[in-house]
Design a protein around this motif. Structure first.
Motif, short mmCIF file in Angstrom:
data_model
loop_
_atom_site.label_atom_id
_atom_site.label_comp_id
_atom_site.label_asym_id
_atom_site.label_seq_id
_atom_site.Cartn_x
_atom_site.Cartn_y
_atom_site.Cartn_z
N ASP A 326 0.80 -1.22 0.00
CA ASP A 326 0.00 0.00 0.00
C ASP A 326 0.84 1.28 0.00
O ASP A 326 0.52 2.24 -0.68
N ILE A 332 -1.52 0.87 -4.22
CA ILE A 332 -2.73 1.60 -4.61
C ILE A 332 -2.64 3.08 -4.26
O ILE A 332 -3.11 3.94 -5.01
N LEU A 333 -1.99 3.40 -3.15
CA LEU A 333 -1.98 4.80 -2.72
C LEU A 333 -1.21 5.69 -3.69
O LEU A 333 -1.66 6.79 -4.03
N SER A 337 -2.57 8.72 -6.06
CA SER A 337 -2.06 10.08 -6.05
C SER A 337 -1.62 10.49 -7.45
O SER A 337 -1.74 11.65 -7.83
N ALA A 340 -4.86 11.42 -9.03
CA ALA A 340 -5.31 12.73 -8.55
C ALA A 340 -4.53 13.84 -9.26
O ALA A 340 -5.09 14.87 -9.63
N LYS A 341 -3.24 13.59 -9.46
CA LYS A 341 -2.41 14.58 -10.12
C LYS A 341 -2.86 14.78 -11.57
O LYS A 341 -2.94 15.91 -12.05
N LYS A 344 -6.00 16.72 -11.62
CA LYS A 344 -5.72 18.13 -11.38
C LYS A 344 -5.25 18.80 -12.67
O LYS A 344 -5.65 19.91 -12.99
N TRP A 351 -11.17 18.59 -9.64
CA TRP A 351 -10.20 18.22 -8.61
C TRP A 351 -10.38 19.10 -7.38
O TRP A 351 -10.42 18.62 -6.25
N THR A 361 -7.98 13.86 2.63
CA THR A 361 -7.48 12.98 1.58
C THR A 361 -8.60 12.20 0.92
O THR A 361 -8.38 11.14 0.39
N VAL A 362 -9.77 12.78 0.97
CA VAL A 362 -10.91 12.02 0.47
C VAL A 362 -10.79 11.69 -1.01
O VAL A 362 -11.08 10.58 -1.44
N LEU A 363 -10.31 12.65 -1.76
CA LEU A 363 -10.14 12.40 -3.19
C LEU A 363 -9.31 11.13 -3.38
O LEU A 363 -9.67 10.22 -4.12
N HIS A 364 -8.24 11.14 -2.66
CA HIS A 364 -7.33 10.02 -2.65
C HIS A 364 -8.04 8.68 -2.45
O HIS A 364 -7.96 7.77 -3.24
N LYS A 365 -8.76 8.64 -1.37
CA LYS A 365 -9.39 7.38 -0.99
C LYS A 365 -10.64 7.13 -1.82
O LYS A 365 -10.95 6.01 -2.17
N GLY A 366 -11.35 8.20 -2.11
CA GLY A 366 -12.58 8.05 -2.85
C GLY A 366 -12.33 7.48 -4.23
O GLY A 366 -13.11 6.71 -4.75
N LEU A 368 -10.27 5.39 -4.99
CA LEU A 368 -10.08 3.96 -4.88
C LEU A 368 -11.33 3.26 -5.39
O LEU A 368 -11.28 2.29 -6.13
#
Lengths: 377, 213
Positions: A326, A332-333, A337, A340-341, A344, A351, A361-366, A368
């Motif tokens: 992880d 996955i993390l 990211s 997400a980049k 953006k 974004w 960090t919801v975007l991050h996890k969401g 997923l």
């Protein structure tokens, strides 16, 4: 995609899926060249590269539009421009017909041009005639581009799958019984009709269900009952709106049983990953499409074929499922990211919205979720 | 991702964050959907996290509840742990027909709460779901109550399927949260912050590539 730290699937899978190793190399970066001068037209918005082959997330299942809305914003492929509702329908029908005949022509060739298939399939494969099943098998590398070897390879793979199932999914007593039966019938045929006490060779007397030894076959068997229960619970809830998967009919039970075998076998062969919720969603469209193939022989063997294709599909993203990775660059993390980049860069407004309205960090996890939901879209 | 209901006016007095946790398959998502949409449907397993927003009036206050629904499978625990932060209410769900989901509350879930919840005043509630399957019941009401007492939680039994006690779960939790001054304070600052946020250009994007960290 970074190769370092990439999980290797057990050798067994390599045996099961011919050409598996070649495929790994393709993913290392360079795309295979099929025909010089062949026009490559891969639809990709600028900069979107998730390190995965793009086709593999586009299931175009056509059976479940429910999740479509959720994911639409993240589709990596551009949709054709739509002029008006009336025109589109006609155009789509014609386009589907053209596609169908293009694919049929391509599949009838002695040597299939995978780049062509990829290009045609990249915007979705028309329903009917098992075209989608064949396209997926080809693009996942399960079927060879050489038409002539299909039958031989399929037969071999299906036999290998049956053998794996026998070794890994039967309980030790069932396994012993199957073996013993085989041995007895072999002996009977060699010794003729000689009557006498049946020999009980092949049954291990040292092992039993209460054995605590790590080498005990029973120990391994019980270790997996918990994961089997989890899989069963999830399969009960996979596409609950479709009769194919849910309900108490013998038809849906049979389908769930097959999917259970596939997921359990995968979990046993990949102990570092085991079973992760969401795999059911990835497998469901594959199994559905293969089971509804118009070729009867293919439909009957949907379980074996789905297993191999599922393994191939997951081999590209297997690192994401592995908890130990992880926080590594292949986990996955970091993929999220990167995603997400890219978001953006490509759609800063969206974004920003996701980043600030949902905090932290919801975007991050969401994402997923979005990432895995590709499976059901 | 999340969906909202009844957000027509957009104005509310207090905003709270509530978290649903518990083993896979106990009915966390069903409970949430049953509460939000007054409907009962079969749902696919939750992957990662999801959230839904519900506005309701409790005790004369207009509340906005942001309810986070998490995946129960262990694989997702490292990913869901950050959602405990700043939650004013946590609902621990078990299935009254499966004892292991009940024992896991003490073995796993209360420990997760202690580990990750940043809010010492946070209100916890134990919810036994699926009471409609009475013939299959494996955990008695008394057992549920005594475990709740042991961990300082509120307690309710409900059925997401029949909607029995579903609204009560969330309403009673909200009422309890409003009784705690520190949580009440958090709930109203969240509203203020939200008003600020709606002004344009309040938040220029941070420079540099390291987003979401």
């Amino acid at each position: 995609m970074l190769k370092k730290g990439k999980l290797k699937l057990p050798d067994r899978l390599g045996i099961l899926v011919p050409g598996f190793d070649d495929k790994e190399e393709e993913n290392g970066g360079s795309e295979p060249v099929f025909e010089s001068g062949e026009e490559l037209e891969i639809m990709e918005p600028n900069g979107v590269e998730l390190g995965n082959k793009e086709n593999e997330y586009e299931f175009d299942l056509g059976v479940d539009d429910k999740v479509g809305d959720k994911v639409d914003a993240f589709r990596t492929r551009k949709r054709p421009d739509k002029d008006g509702p009336g025109q589109v329908t006609v155009r789509e029908v014609i386009a589907a017909d053209e596609k169908r005949s293009d694919l049929e022509y391509e599949f009838s060739q002695k040597e299939i041009n995978l780049e062509k298939v990829k290009r045609i399939a990249s915007m979705g494969v028309p329903d009917g005639g098992g075209l989608r099943a064949t396209a997926w098998k080809l693009l996942l590398g399960y079927l060879s581009p050489s038409h002539d070897v299909w039958e031989k390879e399929l037969t071999e793979n299906r036999q290998k799958y049956a053998k794996l199932k026998e070794e890994l999914l039967l309980s030790p007593s069932e396994y012993t019984r199957v073996k013993a039966d085989a041995m007895i019938s072999a002996e009977l045929s060699s010794e003729g009709d000689v009557a006498g006490p049946l020999k009980r060779r092949g049954i291990s007397h040292g092992d039993h269900p209460l054995s605590v030894g790590m080498a005990s076959a029973w120990h391994h068997y019980f270790k997996h009952t918990e994961i089997a229960e989890q899989i069963d619970r999830d399969l009960q809830r996979t596409h609950p709106d479709m009769k194919f998967f849910s309900g108490e009919s013998s038809f849906s039970k049979k389908n769930r049983e097959a999917m259970r075998n596939i997921l359990l076998l995968f979990a046993k062969l990949n102990p570092a990953i085991c079973y992760v919720q969401g795999m059911n969603e990835v497998l469901a469209p594959i199994f559905y499409v293969f089971s509804t193939d118009t070729d009867e022989q293919n439909a009957v063997n949907a379980e074996a074929d789905s297993f191999s294709c599922f393994v191939r599909l997951l081999s590209d993203s297997v690192d994401h499922f592995c908890q130990q990775l992880d926080n590594s660059p292949v986990g996955i993390l970091s993929t999220l990211s990167r995603l997400a980049k890219l978001l953006k860069e490509n759609d800063e407004e969206l974004w920003k919205h996701l980043e600030f309205t949902t905090k932290q960090t919801v975007l991050h996890k969401g994402l997923l979720q979005v990432f895995i939901i590709f499976g059901s879209s | 991702m999340g969906s909202s209901s009844g957000q027509s006016s957009g104005s509310y007095d207090l905003s709270f964050k509530i978290l649903l946790i518990g083993d896979s398959g106990v009915g966390k998502s069903s409970l949430l959907v049953s509460f939000i949409s007054n409907s009962v449907e079969d749902l696919a397993p939750t992957i990662g996290v999801d959230f839904k927003i519900k506005q309701l009036t409790v005790g004369g206050k207009r509340l906005k509840l942001t309810i986070w629904d998490t995946a129960g499978q262990e694989r997702f625990r490292t990913l869901t742990s950050s959602y405990y932060r700043n939650a004013q209410g946590i609902i621990l769900v078990y299935d009254v027909t499966r004892r292991e989901t009940f024992t896991n509350l003490s073995d796993v879930w209360t420990k997760e709460v202690d580990l990750y919840s940043t809010n010492p005043d946070c209100v916890k509630m134990l919810v036994g779901n699926k009471v409609d399957k009475d013939s299959e019941r494996d955990v008695t009401r008394d057992e549920g109550m005594s475990l709740a007492k042991e961990h300082g939680c509120m307690f309710l039994e409900c059925s997401a399927k029949t909607r029995q006690n579903v609204e009560q779960c969330f309403e009673e939790l909200a009422l309890k949260i409003m009784e705690v001054p520190s949580l009440l304070e958090e709930g109203s600052t969240a509203v203020k912050r939200n008003i600020l946020k709606q002004k344009p250009d309040q938040h220029p994007p941070s420079s540099g590539g390291g987003c979401c960290s």
